[in-house]
Design a protein around this motif. Structure first.
Motif, PDB file in Angstrom:
ATOM      1  N   PRO A 143      -4.383   5.884   8.332  1.00 21.50           N
ATOM      2  CA  PRO A 143      -3.275   6.139   7.303  1.00 21.50           C
ATOM      3  C   PRO A 143      -3.824   6.241   6.093  1.00 21.50           C
ATOM      4  CG  PRO A 143      -3.075   3.119   7.749  1.00 21.50           C
ATOM      5  CD  PRO A 143      -4.154   4.350   8.533  1.00 21.50           C
ATOM      6  N   PHE A 144      -5.578   6.062   5.882  1.00 21.44           N
ATOM      7  CA  PHE A 144      -6.099   6.990   4.541  1.00 21.44           C
ATOM      8  C   PHE A 144      -5.576   8.092   4.731  1.00 21.44           C
ATOM      9  CE2 PHE A 144      -7.977   2.535   5.215  1.00 21.44           C
ATOM     10  CZ  PHE A 144      -7.655   1.970   4.058  1.00 21.44           C
ATOM     11  N   ARG A 145      -6.104   9.150   6.115  1.00 23.68           N
ATOM     12  CA  ARG A 145      -6.177  10.546   6.468  1.00 23.68           C
ATOM     13  C   ARG A 145      -5.114  11.027   6.095  1.00 23.68           C
ATOM     14  NH1 ARG A 145      -7.878  10.816  12.173  1.00 23.68           N
ATOM     15  NH2 ARG A 145      -6.943   9.144  12.160  1.00 23.68           N
ATOM     16  N   SER A 146      -3.995  10.266   6.363  1.00 28.69           N
ATOM     17  CA  SER A 146      -2.294  10.426   5.976  1.00 28.69           C
ATOM     18  C   SER A 146      -2.184  10.625   4.904  1.00 28.69           C
ATOM     19  CB  SER A 146      -1.398   9.657   7.003  1.00 28.69           C
ATOM     20  OG  SER A 146      -1.595   8.052   6.500  1.00 28.69           O
ATOM     21  N   SER A 147      -2.421   9.517   4.139  1.00 29.61           N
ATOM     22  CA  SER A 147      -2.292   9.202   2.582  1.00 29.61           C
ATOM     23  C   SER A 147      -3.328  10.577   1.933  1.00 29.61           C
ATOM     24  CB  SER A 147      -2.978   7.776   2.030  1.00 29.61           C
ATOM     25  OG  SER A 147      -2.318   7.243   2.992  1.00 29.61           O
ATOM     26  N   SER A 148      -3.969  11.043   1.561  1.00 33.56           N
ATOM     27  CA  SER A 148      -4.759  11.747   1.616  1.00 33.56           C
ATOM     28  C   SER A 148      -4.019  12.901   1.723  1.00 33.56           C
ATOM     29  CB  SER A 148      -6.658  11.605   1.952  1.00 33.56           C
ATOM     30  OG  SER A 148      -7.327  13.172   1.665  1.00 33.56           O
ATOM     31  N   MET A 207       0.528  -1.052  -0.082  1.00 36.89           N
ATOM     32  CA  MET A 207      -0.166   0.217  -0.129  1.00 36.89           C
ATOM     33  C   MET A 207       0.977   1.023  -0.018  1.00 36.89           C
ATOM     34  SD  MET A 207      -3.412   0.858   1.453  1.00 36.89           S
ATOM     35  CE  MET A 207      -3.869   2.807   1.654  1.00 36.89           C
ATOM     36  N   ILE A 208       1.766   0.968   0.427  1.00 39.64           N
ATOM     37  CA  ILE A 208       2.912   2.561   1.048  1.00 39.64           C
ATOM     38  C   ILE A 208       3.487   2.561  -1.056  1.00 39.64           C
ATOM     39  CG2 ILE A 208       4.640   3.136   1.907  1.00 39.64           C
ATOM     40  CD1 ILE A 208       4.602   2.138   4.315  1.00 39.64           C
ATOM     41  N   PHE A 209       3.824   1.535  -1.331  1.00 37.62           N
ATOM     42  CA  PHE A 209       4.543   2.215  -2.354  1.00 37.62           C
ATOM     43  C   PHE A 209       3.474   2.496  -3.518  1.00 37.62           C
ATOM     44  CE2 PHE A 209       7.453  -1.129  -1.635  1.00 37.62           C
ATOM     45  CZ  PHE A 209       8.518  -0.524  -0.735  1.00 37.62           C
ATOM     46  N   ALA A 210       1.686   2.293  -3.594  1.00 33.78           N
ATOM     47  CA  ALA A 210       1.294   2.719  -3.870  1.00 33.78           C
ATOM     48  C   ALA A 210       0.699   4.575  -4.229  1.00 33.78           C
ATOM     49  CB  ALA A 210      -0.410   1.724  -3.560  1.00 33.78           C
ATOM     50  N   ILE A 211       1.139   4.637  -3.144  1.00 32.78           N
ATOM     51  CA  ILE A 211       0.381   6.085  -2.675  1.00 32.78           C
ATOM     52  C   ILE A 211       1.650   6.704  -3.017  1.00 32.78           C
ATOM     53  CG2 ILE A 211       0.261   7.448  -0.568  1.00 32.78           C
ATOM     54  CD1 ILE A 211      -2.389   5.640  -1.177  1.00 32.78           C
ATOM     55  N   VAL A 212       2.953   6.474  -2.906  1.00 33.99           N
ATOM     56  CA  VAL A 212       3.759   6.798  -3.314  1.00 33.99           C
ATOM     57  C   VAL A 212       3.902   6.997  -4.522  1.00 33.99           C
ATOM     58  CG1 VAL A 212       6.535   7.140  -3.745  1.00 33.99           C
ATOM     59  CG2 VAL A 212       5.838   6.075  -1.456  1.00 33.99           C
ATOM     60  N   GLY A 213       3.250   5.930  -5.551  1.00 31.65           N
ATOM     61  CA  GLY A 213       3.607   6.167  -6.869  1.00 31.65           C
ATOM     62  C   GLY A 213       2.166   6.989  -7.323  1.00 31.65           C
ATOM     63  N   ILE A 214       1.354   6.924  -6.604  1.00 29.84           N
ATOM     64  CA  ILE A 214       0.251   8.260  -6.964  1.00 29.84           C
ATOM     65  C   ILE A 214       0.844   9.970  -6.763  1.00 29.84           C
ATOM     66  CG2 ILE A 214      -1.889   8.425  -5.953  1.00 29.84           C
ATOM     67  CD1 ILE A 214      -2.341   6.390  -5.925  1.00 29.84           C
ATOM     68  N   CYS A 215       0.942   9.504  -5.956  1.00 33.83           N
ATOM     69  CA  CYS A 215       1.898  11.334  -5.151  1.00 33.83           C
ATOM     70  C   CYS A 215       2.632  11.763  -5.967  1.00 33.83           C
ATOM     71  CB  CYS A 215       2.278  11.204  -4.436  1.00 33.83           C
ATOM     72  SG  CYS A 215       1.452  10.941  -2.742  1.00 33.83           S
ATOM     73  N   ALA A 216       3.749  10.906  -6.686  1.00 32.88           N
ATOM     74  CA  ALA A 216       4.779  11.029  -7.988  1.00 32.88           C
ATOM     75  C   ALA A 216       3.909  11.829  -9.161  1.00 32.88           C
ATOM     76  CB  ALA A 216       6.064   9.444  -7.719  1.00 32.88           C
ATOM     77  N   VAL A 217       2.957  10.418  -9.324  1.00 35.54           N
ATOM     78  CA  VAL A 217       2.172  10.525 -10.805  1.00 35.54           C
ATOM     79  C   VAL A 217       1.489  11.971 -10.665  1.00 35.54           C
ATOM     80  CG1 VAL A 217       0.709   9.797 -12.395  1.00 35.54           C
ATOM     81  CG2 VAL A 217       2.050   8.453 -11.297  1.00 35.54           C
ATOM     82  N   LEU A 218       0.802  12.452  -9.483  1.00 34.00           N
ATOM     83  CA  LEU A 218       0.273  13.376  -9.089  1.00 34.00           C
ATOM     84  C   LEU A 218       1.217  14.834  -9.869  1.00 34.00           C
ATOM     85  CD1 LEU A 218      -2.679  12.287  -6.645  1.00 34.00           C
ATOM     86  CD2 LEU A 218      -2.635  13.335  -8.724  1.00 34.00           C
ATOM     87  N   ALA A 219       2.421  14.728  -8.697  1.00 35.39           N
ATOM     88  CA  ALA A 219       3.291  15.568  -8.779  1.00 35.39           C
ATOM     89  C   ALA A 219       3.578  15.922 -10.766  1.00 35.39           C
ATOM     90  CB  ALA A 219       4.451  15.913  -7.739  1.00 35.39           C
ATOM     91  N   VAL A 220       4.032  15.147 -11.329  1.00 38.59           N
ATOM     92  CA  VAL A 220       4.421  15.952 -13.073  1.00 38.59           C
ATOM     93  C   VAL A 220       2.797  16.237 -13.501  1.00 38.59           C
ATOM     94  CG1 VAL A 220       4.996  14.014 -14.157  1.00 38.59           C
ATOM     95  CG2 VAL A 220       6.524  13.890 -12.111  1.00 38.59           C
ATOM     96  N   LEU A 221       1.959  15.201 -13.391  1.00 38.42           N
ATOM     97  CA  LEU A 221       0.903  15.970 -13.659  1.00 38.42           C
ATOM     98  C   LEU A 221       0.616  17.511 -13.392  1.00 38.42           C
ATOM     99  CD1 LEU A 221      -1.371  15.017 -15.750  1.00 38.42           C
ATOM    100  CD2 LEU A 221      -2.753  14.163 -13.852  1.00 38.42           C
ATOM    101  N   ALA A 222       0.614  17.295 -12.122  1.00 34.87           N
ATOM    102  CA  ALA A 222       0.686  18.932 -11.556  1.00 34.87           C
ATOM    103  C   ALA A 222       1.392  20.222 -12.345  1.00 34.87           C
ATOM    104  CB  ALA A 222      -0.044  18.959 -10.202  1.00 34.87           C
ATOM    105  N   PHE A 223       2.390  19.290 -12.156  1.00 35.24           N
ATOM    106  CA  PHE A 223       3.909  20.596 -12.886  1.00 35.24           C
ATOM    107  C   PHE A 223       3.238  20.682 -14.520  1.00 35.24           C
ATOM    108  CE2 PHE A 223       7.310  20.888 -14.787  1.00 35.24           C
ATOM    109  CZ  PHE A 223       8.202  22.414 -14.035  1.00 35.24           C
ATOM    110  N   LEU A 224       3.031  19.792 -15.063  1.00 38.70           N
ATOM    111  CA  LEU A 224       2.706  19.947 -16.618  1.00 38.70           C
ATOM    112  C   LEU A 224       1.410  20.145 -17.015  1.00 38.70           C
ATOM    113  CD1 LEU A 224       4.363  15.798 -17.811  1.00 38.70           C
ATOM    114  CD2 LEU A 224       5.550  18.485 -18.181  1.00 38.70           C
TER     115      LEU A 224
END
Length: 79
Positions: free
Chosen positions: A55-60, A1-18
């Motif tokens: 975990p869900f609150r901190s991930s959000s 689950m941790i790797f999934a959240i890290v991956g989602i955060c990375a994708v969102l950061a790149v998407l938000a930048f572009l």
């Protein structure tokens, strides 16, 4: 689950930048999904409910921060 959240955060950061405007919809959808998990975990009684929903609150919060950081970095760029 941790790797999934890290991956989602990375994708969102790149998407938000572009494409800052188009990044809000995936960010809200992810936060809505994590919020549902937090609410479901919070239905457990007492201390167990807080432990299961944390975990869900901190991930959000992490998803929101990564999206805003990408948009903020885009705002600082000269182009």
């Amino acid at each position: 689950m941790i790797f999934a959240i890290v991956g989602i955060c990375a994708v969102l950061a790149v998407l938000a930048f572009l494409v800052p405007r188009l990044s809000r919809h995936p960010e809200r959808g992810t936060q809505r999904t994590l919020g549902a998990g937090s609410r479901a975990g919070g239905k457990a009684p007492g201390l167990l409910g807080r432990i299961l929903s944390k975990p869900f609150r901190s991930s959000s919060k992490a998803v929101g921060r990564s999206g805003s950081a990408g948009r903020r970095a885009r705002g600082h760029m000269p182009f």
